[in-house]
Design an enzyme around this catalytic site. Structure first.
Site: not given
Length: 452
Positions: A329-330
């Site tokens: 994620e991210c």
């Protein structure tokens, strides 16, 4: 169950500072404090844990669109504490669009039946503070402001003016104040507050903040208010917990990667799987595991150190090439790209995806959205609606095909659409942060990719 919620009229009022001071002061009294944070923020929860020694829990009514589930999680975490302290987000009634109950702090207060303490900024104000309190107290007939704390007060005289006005023109008690003091200010960067992992002398700051709150806020009255919240009657949703006993999940955890929702980690453990933390900054290779989970954080701050740890990068790339499932994620997406560029420097990353992360001077994406996989992915099957949150000051420039359509809605209308998310082999990465409790089948689906 004793509980209070610290809210404010707007962001930047000092809500986090007041909350941290209250948590420290209560802990110093020997109370076990269970911290919570309204919304998707990761940094405030890290601060909460640093002070209380207890993992802070996010309460987000967009990411978890199920009132019963939210109430269940709140009850579960708070029932063994002496007091639960919830920190709000933005202004009390601010949420998604103009509906005061849509993903707002006020909705969480009502969902958890928690008394609200309103923080009011005392800078350059006196009698007008009463109008603010009166307006907030009247705005929602289902919600009552149980007390007020004034922040950034210039002097005892100044506090007396504000307190006198509020208590003359409203029936809301003023519990105290926090004087102006630069030593307790919290530093910020592009994603908000600087995380605790990067700050030195935190204990000194917390100690001073807690002492100021203990001196200037009536904690006995605050504790009395915490006992007035209505009892929460919980009807837990039926949860079918899958059995993943024996599964080993390696997850990145260090100063560069530490954005995880505690409930996500807890749910993985509840399946019987074993969580194994590892540091992409310090360790030579990823642990022996069946699944790799790389959360968000600040890889750009540690880009040089991540680039220099070649053996770790090669280890993760080898795991990908062997078909091991990897979910990122991210900041995890940025790490799995080929390079990260900032301030005219380029740093080599893992290289699963042929793409370059570039830091930007402005916020590129911010807010809630719904993702829909355009084909079967590690995150979800084609067409599955997945609620998430994006917040980043970077772009991922790549020719890799996107695997998701993302939609941002406000008051029932689509205000933005874009594409994102990348899958190569069994590796999936995107800017999206998600909460597993929106749909526990997400973990069943992701772990289904493990060869067992």
């Amino acid at each position: 169950m004793n509980k209070i919620l610290i809210a404010a009229a707007s962001s930047g009022t000092g809500k986090t500072t007041i909350t941290l001071g209250i948590m420290h002061a209560l802990k110093k009294r020997g109370l076990r404090v269970q911290p919570f944070k309204v919304g998707p923020d990761y940094i405030d929860t890290n601060y909460h844990q640093a002070i209380t020694g207890v993992a802070s829990i996010n309460l987000d009514s967009f990411l978890i669109d199920d009132d019963a589930m939210l109430a269940t999680l709140f009850q579960k975490h708070g029932e063994s504490a002496d007091i639960s302290v919830i920190e709000g987000v933005m202004g009390l009634f601010d949420g998604l669009g103009i509906d005061r109950d849509n993903s707002s702090t006020s909705f969480i207060a009502k969902c958890t039946k928690t008394p609200v303490i309103l923080v009011v900024d005392g800078k350059a104000i006196s009698t007008s503070a009463a109008a603010i309190v009166d307006g907030f107290n009247r705005f929602d007939p289902e919600l009552t402001i149980a007390g007020v704390i004034i922040n950034r007060v210039a002097s005892e005289n100044h506090f007396s003016l504000i307190k006198g006005a509020i208590e003359r023109y409203t029936d809301v008690p003023v519990l105290g104040y926090l004087p102006k003091n630069a030593a307790v200010a919290l530093p910020e960067r592009h994603l908000g507050l600087v995380p605790k992992e990067e700050m030195t002398e935190l204990e000194t700051k917390w100690e001073l903040l807690g002492d100021l709150i203990a001196e200037h806020v009536d904690l006995d009255r605050l504790l009395a208010i915490s006992k007035t919240g209505a009892k929460l009657t919980v009807h837990p949703p039926e949860i079918q917990v899958p059995d993943f006993s024996g599964v080993r999940v390696a997850y990145a955890l260090d100063a560069a990667f530490h954005f995880y929702y505690q409930d996500n980690l807890d749910f993985i453990r509840s399946t019987g799987a074993t969580l194994i933390p590892f540091s992409p900054l310090e360790e030579r290779e990823v642990p022996d595991a069946d699944f790799i989970y790389i959360g968000g954080g600040f890889p750009e701050v540690f880009a040089e150190q991540l680039a220099k740890n070649k053996s770790m990068r090669e280890s993760i790339l080898a795991a990908h090439e062997q078909g091991k499932p990897i979910y990122a994620e991210c900041g995890g997406l940025m790490y799995l790209g080929s390079s990260l560029e900032m301030e005219a420097e380029s740093y080599e990353m893992v290289g699963v995806f042929d793409g370059v992360s570039k830091m930007t001077t402005r916020l590129r994406k911010f807010g809630y959205c719904i993702a829909e996989p355009l084909e079967d992915t590690l995150l979800g099957k084609k067409g599955t609606a997945i609620r998430g949150h994006e917040f980043h000051h970077s772009v991922f420039e790549t020719t890799e095909p996107t695997r998701m359509k993302l939609t941002k809605k406000r008051d029932g209308k689509i205000v933005k659409e874009w594409h994102g998310g990348y899958q190569k082999g069994n590796t999936f990465a995107s800017y999206l942060h998600i909460h597993f409790y929106q749909n526990l089948l997400i973990i069943t689906h992701m772990f289904g990719a493990i060869e067992r």
